[in-house]
Design a protein around this motif. Structure first.
Motif, mmCIF file in Angstrom:
data_model
loop_
_atom_site.group_PDB
_atom_site.id
_atom_site.type_symbol
_atom_site.label_atom_id
_atom_site.label_comp_id
_atom_site.label_asym_id
_atom_site.label_seq_id
_atom_site.Cartn_x
_atom_site.Cartn_y
_atom_site.Cartn_z
ATOM 1 N N ALA A 192 0.837 -1.201 0.000
ATOM 2 C CA ALA A 192 0.000 0.000 0.000
ATOM 3 C C ALA A 192 0.873 1.252 0.000
ATOM 4 O O ALA A 192 1.953 1.267 0.595
ATOM 5 N N ASP A 193 0.415 2.278 -0.665
ATOM 6 C CA ASP A 193 1.168 3.519 -0.801
ATOM 7 C C ASP A 193 0.912 4.410 0.413
ATOM 8 O O ASP A 193 -0.221 4.840 0.644
ATOM 9 N N PRO A 194 1.946 4.723 1.209
ATOM 10 C CA PRO A 194 1.719 5.591 2.378
ATOM 11 C C PRO A 194 1.287 7.003 1.984
ATOM 12 O O PRO A 194 0.751 7.735 2.807
ATOM 13 N N ASP A 195 1.522 7.385 0.713
ATOM 14 C CA ASP A 195 1.084 8.689 0.210
ATOM 15 C C ASP A 195 -0.225 8.589 -0.567
ATOM 16 O O ASP A 195 -0.561 9.512 -1.321
ATOM 17 N N ALA A 196 -0.969 7.506 -0.391
ATOM 18 C CA ALA A 196 -2.250 7.369 -1.080
ATOM 19 C C ALA A 196 -3.107 8.595 -0.806
ATOM 20 O O ALA A 196 -3.147 9.108 0.316
ATOM 21 N N GLY A 197 -3.804 9.048 -1.834
ATOM 22 C CA GLY A 197 -4.642 10.222 -1.657
ATOM 23 C C GLY A 197 -5.493 10.486 -2.878
ATOM 24 O O GLY A 197 -5.437 9.753 -3.870
ATOM 25 N N PHE A 198 -6.267 11.560 -2.818
ATOM 26 C CA PHE A 198 -7.125 11.942 -3.939
ATOM 27 C C PHE A 198 -7.258 13.454 -3.953
ATOM 28 O O PHE A 198 -6.940 14.143 -2.963
ATOM 29 N N LEU A 199 -7.713 13.981 -5.061
ATOM 30 C CA LEU A 199 -7.965 15.411 -5.205
ATOM 31 C C LEU A 199 -9.457 15.634 -5.072
ATOM 32 O O LEU A 199 -10.233 15.242 -5.942
ATOM 33 N N TRP A 200 -9.846 16.238 -3.967
ATOM 34 C CA TRP A 200 -11.268 16.418 -3.654
ATOM 35 C C TRP A 200 -11.909 17.344 -4.674
ATOM 36 O O TRP A 200 -11.616 18.535 -4.729
ATOM 37 N N ASP A 201 -12.759 16.775 -5.528
ATOM 38 C CA ASP A 201 -13.485 17.548 -6.542
ATOM 39 C C ASP A 201 -12.534 18.370 -7.408
ATOM 40 O O ASP A 201 -12.876 19.469 -7.857
ATOM 41 N N GLY A 202 -11.334 17.840 -7.631
ATOM 42 C CA GLY A 202 -10.355 18.534 -8.468
ATOM 43 C C GLY A 202 -9.508 19.551 -7.743
ATOM 44 O O GLY A 202 -8.630 20.174 -8.354
ATOM 45 N N LEU A 203 -9.721 19.748 -6.440
ATOM 46 C CA LEU A 203 -8.918 20.691 -5.664
ATOM 47 C C LEU A 203 -7.475 20.204 -5.615
ATOM 48 O O LEU A 203 -7.209 19.064 -5.224
ATOM 49 N N THR A 204 -6.528 21.058 -6.005
ATOM 50 C CA THR A 204 -5.133 20.599 -6.090
ATOM 51 C C THR A 204 -4.402 20.759 -4.765
ATOM 52 O O THR A 204 -3.351 21.384 -4.665
ATOM 53 N N SER A 205 -4.984 20.206 -3.744
ATOM 54 C CA SER A 205 -4.343 20.049 -2.444
ATOM 55 C C SER A 205 -4.759 18.667 -1.983
ATOM 56 O O SER A 205 -5.879 18.472 -1.526
ATOM 57 N N PRO A 206 -3.899 17.676 -2.153
ATOM 58 C CA PRO A 206 -4.340 16.288 -2.002
ATOM 59 C C PRO A 206 -4.814 15.935 -0.596
ATOM 60 O O PRO A 206 -4.195 16.301 0.398
ATOM 61 N N PHE A 207 -5.929 15.230 -0.550
ATOM 62 C CA PHE A 207 -6.443 14.636 0.681
ATOM 63 C C PHE A 207 -5.805 13.251 0.777
ATOM 64 O O PHE A 207 -6.230 12.316 0.113
ATOM 65 N N THR A 208 -4.779 13.146 1.587
ATOM 66 C CA THR A 208 -4.010 11.916 1.696
ATOM 67 C C THR A 208 -4.510 11.060 2.855
ATOM 68 O O THR A 208 -5.370 11.468 3.634
ATOM 69 N N ALA A 209 -3.905 9.877 2.981
ATOM 70 C CA ALA A 209 -4.194 9.041 4.146
ATOM 71 C C ALA A 209 -3.812 9.789 5.427
ATOM 72 O O ALA A 209 -4.510 9.697 6.448
ATOM 73 N N LEU A 210 -2.732 10.550 5.374
ATOM 74 C CA LEU A 210 -2.308 11.350 6.523
ATOM 75 C C LEU A 210 -3.369 12.396 6.868
ATOM 76 O O LEU A 210 -3.695 12.608 8.048
ATOM 77 N N THR A 211 -3.918 13.043 5.860
ATOM 78 C CA THR A 211 -4.998 14.009 6.071
ATOM 79 C C THR A 211 -6.168 13.355 6.785
ATOM 80 O O THR A 211 -6.755 13.922 7.717
#
Length: 482
Positions: A185-204
């Motif tokens: 699993a990628d510890p930096d896994a994340g997504f861009l909430w509705d295209g917002l370019t500030s990633p919501f990561t697992a850490l977030t």
């Protein structure tokens, strides 16, 4: 001319229109600023290059690549509707979405799991969300690729469902995360909430917070340490926003201490910085943003910690909330005297104009300094800055509210909200009582939701303030004895 940040979720069509507009109506200033070799006659390729560099990208192909990256990682969990599949519905209800996190939502997931306990092991995503470490270990022993699979209602990897789940019984979440990481699993896994370019990561997800004051994961601190130990980038802009500028604020520094321990503010940044390039702040800039946040919102412990780790005392945050001010100016203009003293001791200085000096004196409740500035300045402030009393109430500056009221500021002044709404949302009993004593109307409504301060308090679960406001409303409604 400064680089212009891209809007959230920009389209290639919008950018092409910018280039074609520039082609039709060339701007000599833009072309000279952003074209490395300004041509005598502008072509479409030249206009596209100017547009790309104007937004911080080296070339038009780099800009297009960025849009493709945004499209690849964009997810809109808050827009996913209920479905008939029980496992999908359980995950939809169990996780924070940062847009549909109404009170009681995750409680519905708890009830669904209670009625269908088999959901915990329905698939790799529910195993992760429920912290079912043993079940995950058994599944991934034969199918390790599932540790990085994308699926479930939000198209997330299992680690994200684990980090964003908020179940009453989170299971062995840290052990489950360790199993996932051990299987790739990628510890930096994340997504861009509705295209917002500030990633919501697992850490977030582990840290929580944000504009809805979302709770941290029940095992958030241990989970965050595990992710960072596994290589997650500590320069996590969304985590910092959620626990700083966004939502309610406290001077807690535990998350900053952990991120600084693992390198916050240093290096080039991790995988998300490589993916998103100039749209993400550099690590050193993140420290500037955090020091500006501590100054704006009143966090002396944060300021002291950040200064000790090399944050620039005069560095400016880029967020619009800072208004281009230095941290010292922000501290002065928001009445945060302890933060101001720390910054001054570190070498900060400011030259405030007359109106700024008035604001600073009011918010530190310095009646003598206000008097020295004279009644004409106070009159100009009442006319030009009537919302100063709202700001004082929102900052919890009870003495400043009383001083402003004595200077003739309207305690029922209404913009988006009123002073009483702001104090109610902050569960600030002292300021609410002071405003009521000064004659504030407990039945006044805000301009967006048309709700009273009591409505705000009840919606936000601010029980202490709600009790005070309820008594005030009932006292107004009770008929006086004849």
């Amino acid at each position: 001319m400064p680089v212009r940040p891209l809007p959230d979720n920009p389209s290639i069509e919008w950018l092409r229109k910018q280039a074609k507009t520039l082609l039709r109506r060339p701007s000599a200033d833009l072309i000279a600023e952003f074209h490395p070799r300004p041509p005598a006659t502008l072509r479409l390729a030249d206009a596209q290059l100017v547009v790309a560099r104007m937004h911080g990208f080296a070339s038009w192909p780099r800009l297009r690549q960025h849009l493709a990256t945004v499209a690849r990682y964009s997810r809109s969990p808050h827009l996913v509707e209920a479905g008939g599949d029980l496992a999908e519905e359980f995950l939809r209800l169990a996780c924070l979405t940062y847009g549909a996190d109404r009170p009681g939502r995750t409680r519905e997931a708890d009830l669904l799991l209670g009625g269908h306990p088999g959901l915990a092991a329905a698939n790799v995503f529910t195993m992760a969300a429920t912290g079912s470490a043993d079940a995950l270990a058994g599944l991934l022993a034969t199918r390790p690729a599932l540790a990085r699979a994308q699926g479930g209602p939000f198209g997330w990897e299992p680690l994200l469902y684990l980090a964003y789940a908020r179940l009453a019984a989170p299971g062995e979440a840290v052990a489950a995360a360790r199993v996932l990481l051990a299987h790739g699993a990628d510890p930096d896994a994340g997504f861009l909430w509705d295209g917002l370019t500030s990633p919501f990561t697992a850490l977030t997800g582990a840290f929580g917070g944000g504009e809805g004051d979302q709770p941290a994961h029940p095992h958030g601190a241990a989970l965050a340490r595990l992710l960072l130990s596994a290589g997650a980038d500590p320069n996590d802009s969304q985590t910092l926003y959620n626990r700083g500028l966004g939502g309610s604020f406290s001077d807690d520094v535990a998350h900053l201490e952990l991120l600084l321990e693992f390198g916050l503010g240093a290096g080039p940044g991790g995988v998300w910085h490589r993916r998103l390039g100039p749209t993400l702040s550099a690590p050193r800039q993140l420290l500037r943003e955090e020091l500006a946040t501590a100054a704006l919102r009143g966090g002396p412990r944060r300021a002291r910690l950040l200064l000790a780790h090399g944050a620039e005392v005069g560095g400016r945050g880029r967020h619009p909330a800072f208004g281009g001010r230095t941290p010292y100016e922000l501290a002065l203009l928001n009445g945060h005297t302890e933060v101001a003293r720390l910054l001054a001791a570190a070498g900060a200085s400011a030259d405030l104009n007359e109106m700024d000096a008035f604001v600073a004196a009011c918010l530190r409740a310095d009646a003598a300094a206000v008097a020295d500035l004279g009644p004409e300045v106070a009159a100009r402030a009442r006319a030009g800055l009537p919302g100063l009393v709202i700001r004082a109430a929102g900052l919890g500056k009870t003495e400043a509210v009383a001083l402003l009221a004595g200077l003739g500021f309207d305690v029922d002044h209404r913009e988006r909200s009123t002073p009483l709404h702001e104090a109610a949302w902050n569960d600030d009993v002292a300021t609410v009582r002071a405003l009521l004593d000064l004659g504030a109307d407990p039945a006044i409504t805000d301009t967006r939701f048309h709700a009273t301060p009591l409505g705000w308090a009840e919606h936000g679960g601010r029980d202490r303030v709600a009790a005070v406001l309820r008594a005030a409303v009932e006292g107004r409604e009770r008929p006086s004895p004849s």
